[in-house]
Structure formats: structure tokens, C-alpha cells
Design a protein around this motif. Structure first.
Motif, PDB file in Angstrom:
ATOM      1  N   LYS A  45       1.112  -1.410   0.059  1.00 40.72           N
ATOM      2  CA  LYS A  45       0.139   0.186   0.138  1.00 40.72           C
ATOM      3  C   LYS A  45       0.990   1.224  -0.523  1.00 40.72           C
ATOM      4  CE  LYS A  45      -4.539  -2.140   2.361  1.00 40.72           C
ATOM      5  NZ  LYS A  45      -3.395  -3.308   2.160  1.00 40.72           N
TER       6      LYS A  45
ATOM      7  N   SER B  71     -11.445   8.332   4.972  1.00 44.28           N
ATOM      8  CA  SER B  71     -12.453   7.578   5.879  1.00 44.28           C
ATOM      9  C   SER B  71     -13.477   9.476   6.231  1.00 44.28           C
ATOM     10  CB  SER B  71     -12.016   8.306   7.273  1.00 44.28           C
ATOM     11  OG  SER B  71     -10.997   6.889   7.085  1.00 44.28           O
TER      12      SER B  71
ATOM     13  N   LYS C   7       1.880  11.467   6.466  1.00 44.14           N
ATOM     14  CA  LYS C   7       1.608   9.651   6.011  1.00 44.14           C
ATOM     15  C   LYS C   7       0.704   8.846   6.554  1.00 44.14           C
ATOM     16  CE  LYS C   7       3.254   5.584   7.002  1.00 44.14           C
ATOM     17  NZ  LYS C   7       4.345   4.186   8.399  1.00 44.14           N
ATOM     18  N   TYR C   8      -0.022   9.175   6.491  1.00 37.70           N
ATOM     19  CA  TYR C   8      -2.412   9.132   6.822  1.00 37.70           C
ATOM     20  C   TYR C   8      -2.778   9.913   6.602  1.00 37.70           C
ATOM     21  CZ  TYR C   8       0.326   5.960  10.090  1.00 37.70           C
ATOM     22  OH  TYR C   8       1.386   5.037  11.238  1.00 37.70           O
TER      23      TYR C   8
ATOM     24  N   PRO D 246       0.625   6.007  -0.470  1.00 39.50           N
ATOM     25  CA  PRO D 246      -0.933   7.031  -0.518  1.00 39.50           C
ATOM     26  C   PRO D 246      -1.719   6.237  -1.590  1.00 39.50           C
ATOM     27  CG  PRO D 246       1.082   7.683   0.506  1.00 39.50           C
ATOM     28  CD  PRO D 246       1.927   6.095   0.072  1.00 39.50           C
TER      29      PRO D 246
ATOM     30  N   VAL E  11      -4.617   3.929  -1.870  1.00 36.63           N
ATOM     31  CA  VAL E  11      -4.989   3.763  -0.716  1.00 36.63           C
ATOM     32  C   VAL E  11      -6.631   3.903  -1.215  1.00 36.63           C
ATOM     33  CG1 VAL E  11      -6.068   4.637   1.732  1.00 36.63           C
ATOM     34  CG2 VAL E  11      -3.459   3.434   1.160  1.00 36.63           C
TER      35      VAL E  11
ATOM     36  N   SER F  40      -4.059   9.910   3.635  1.00 36.57           N
ATOM     37  CA  SER F  40      -5.159   9.613   2.085  1.00 36.57           C
ATOM     38  C   SER F  40      -6.056   8.529   3.082  1.00 36.57           C
ATOM     39  CB  SER F  40      -3.585   8.695   1.088  1.00 36.57           C
ATOM     40  OG  SER F  40      -3.539   9.270   0.374  1.00 36.57           O
ATOM     41  N   PRO F  41      -5.330   7.761   4.230  1.00 35.98           N
ATOM     42  CA  PRO F  41      -6.523   7.081   4.215  1.00 35.98           C
ATOM     43  C   PRO F  41      -7.564   8.024   5.664  1.00 35.98           C
ATOM     44  CG  PRO F  41      -4.205   6.243   5.076  1.00 35.98           C
ATOM     45  CD  PRO F  41      -4.286   7.218   4.809  1.00 35.98           C
ATOM     46  N   LEU F  42      -6.908   9.176   6.090  1.00 37.26           N
ATOM     47  CA  LEU F  42      -8.173  10.155   7.421  1.00 37.26           C
ATOM     48  C   LEU F  42      -8.712  10.788   6.173  1.00 37.26           C
ATOM     49  CD1 LEU F  42      -5.627  12.036   9.703  1.00 37.26           C
ATOM     50  CD2 LEU F  42      -6.896  10.458   9.555  1.00 37.26           C
TER      51      LEU F  42
END
Length: 301
Positions: free
Chosen positions: A61, A147, A139-140, A63, A66, A142-144
Motif C-alpha cells: 500500500k 475516512s 503519511k496518514y 498513499p 489507498v 490518504s486514509p484520513l
């Protein structure tokens, strides 16, 4: 259950819902459109399932992957709900299950549009600010973002449905769709222009990244399938125009276009990434790995 066209629904209740479960079109054309939609959904479902399997479990995975993974999930969910809805309409049956999948299809469609918007913005940032995008992007992020977009889509579709019995105004009923027109259309348009300029201004001696080309093709296909729907929504809502007499099959046409758009993305990934490799699952994974290389975001700068 008889169906009623979107335009007719709008003129009667103020709604411009492109996925209205109560449409009314001539039986012959309706049956043909429903059958074609079901076939397209049945093709697109396994294709998006392959993307979900590869990006979710086989490929490392990043960014960007994702974002693509979440888009594939949204497309898979939309195609599943649209196939079930089309089967219900084809069989002239209606129950609470159909209403559930009707709302579910709207959530999946809106989420897919928002995710495409996020993907287009991400690619623009990668070509305009390549160093920051490669080394300084959180780093996070894309997931944020994913969501947030899922939650926002659920609220955007759910709240108007809950408030519909209280507020009978068209804006309350159609706010979920109008938000995508107002927010997503300008952002995706700007992104497409930037990507086209970036690709064609790139020196010929430098290789154009396949990832950038792939995203541009995806966005252009999205425009082809979605612009008629967005123009329809704008003219019916803001200009008070009615197309029900001239175009009674618009609702079926919009469903078909949305199903095609959700089914085409995996095909684009494969065609852009493939070389002279066989169709085995292992080679398919190699193709996806080659097209989703994270360092290509830096090379396109």
C-alpha cells in the motif's frame, strides 16, 4: 413496479434524483436498458473485485493506492446495488430491500465522485509540488481523507432522506447531488486542465509517467459519462427546465452511464499498465505494480 423518469419525478416533487427507484419509461426501452445495465454491472463487479484483492492484499500500500482501493470499493458497492435495483425493476417487484439498495447506491455513487475528486487533486499536487508531495506529505493523509469522504457521503445522503418527510423542498431532497455538482465538477475540471498542460508541455525526450496518463484517462471518461447528468441536474434545478416529454428514458440512460463509468476504471488500469504479458493473475499483479509505482508521482514533476 412501474418506473417514472427522473424528469417526471422532478416536475412532480421537485426532485432531480438520478437514481430514483420510481421511474416510468416505455416497457420495451426500459427492459432493454435494464438488461444492459445488469450485464455491465455483472462485468464490472469481478473487475473491481480483482482491483480490491490486488491493492488490498497483494500489493504494498502507498498513499495513492489507498485512494484507488477506496474508489474500487465504492465502484463495487455501486455496481452491486445497481444490479440488484435493476433486477427488482426488471421483475416488477418492490419492497423495503429495494429502498435500502436505492439509498446505498446513492451513497456509493457520491463517495466515488468525491474519491475521484481527491485523486485528481492528489495528482495535481504531485505535479505542481513534487518535492513536498514525495517527502513532506503526511503519511496518514490518504486514509484520513478516505475516512472523511465515506462519513461525509453517508451523512450527505442520510440526513436529507431523514428530513424528507419534514421538508418537502427540492433543495433538501437533492442536496447530496447538488453538492457534488458544485464542489466536484470545478475541482475535477481544473485538475484535468492542469494534467493535460503538464503532459503536453513535458519535453519529448522525457518519458511521461503512465500513472499520470492513467488518471487523466479516468477523469476524461468520468466527464464523458457524468457531464450529461450534471448538466441535467443544473438546468432542472436552477433553470426550471423539464425534459420529461422529449426524453422519457433519461433515468435509465443515467443509470447506464454511471454503471459504465464504475466498470471502466479497472480496464483502464490494466490497459495502461500492461506490456506483452499473458493474462495470468501473477502477470496482472505485475501490471498493477508497474502502473502504481509510488515514485512515479515524483517523476511526473
Amino acid at each position: 413496479m412501474d418506473s417514472r423518469s427522473v424528469a417526471e419525478g422532478y416536475s412532480g416533487s421537485g426532485s432531480i434524483d438520478p437514481f430514483d427507484e420510481n421511474q416510468n419509461t416505455p416497457i420495451n426501452s426500459e427492459s432493454i436498458m435494464l438488461l444492459v445495465t445488469i450485464i455491465i454491472c455483472c462485468i464490472g463487479l469481478p473487475l473491481n473485485g480483482i482491483v480490491i484483492k490486488l491493492l488490498g492484499f497483494k500489493i504494498k500500500k502507498t498513499p495513492f493506492t489507498v485512494l484507488i482501493l477506496n474508489l474500487a470499493i465504492a465502484d463495487f458497492g455501486f455496481l452491486l446495488s445497481m444490479a440488484i435495483l435493476s433486477i427488482f425493476l426488471f421483475a416488477n417487484k418492490s419492497d423495503i430491500t429495494q429502498l435500502f439498495f436505492f439509498s446505498y447506491s446513492k451513497i456509493m455513487y457520491i463517495t466515488g465522485v468525491f474519491l475521484l475528486t481527491a485523486i485528481s487533486i492528489d495528482r495535481c499536487v504531485s505535479v505542481l509540488f513534487p518535492i513536498w508531495h514525495r517527502y513532506s506529505r503526511p503519511k496518514y493523509l490518504s486514509p484520513l481523507v478516505c475516512s472523511f469522504l465515506w462519513i461525509f457521503s453517508f451523512l450527505l445522503v442520510g440526513i436529507p432522506n431523514i428530513m424528507k418527510p419534514v421538508f418537502q423542498y427540492a433543495f433538501i431532497q437533492d442536496v447530496y447531488f447538488l453538492v457534488t455538482v458544485v464542489l466536484s465538477f470545478p475541482l475535477i475540471t481544473i485538475s484535468v486542465v492542469i494534467l493535460i498542460i503538464k503532459i503536453y508541455l513535458k519535453p519529448k525526450k522525457l518519458k511521461r509517467g503512465r500513472l499520470l496518463v492513467m488518471i487523466l484517462i479516468i477523469l476524461l471518461c468520468f466527464f464523458i459519462f457524468s457531464i450529461p447528468l450534471w448538466i441535467y441536474a443544473f438546468t432542472t434545478h436552477f433553470l426550471d427546465m423539464n425534459y420529461s416529454d422529449k426524453f422519457p428514458d433519461l433515468d435509465s440512460y443515467f443509470k447506464l452511464c454511471a454503471s459504465l463509468n464504475s466498470s471502466f476504471n479497472p480496464v483502464i488500469y490494466f490497459l495502461v499498465g500492461r506490456k506483452k504479458l499473458g493474462p495470468s493473475l501473477e502477470n496482472t499483479m505485475v501490471i498493477f505494480q508497474s502502473v502504481f509505482k509510488e515514485d512515479e508521482a515524483f517523476e511526473t514533476g
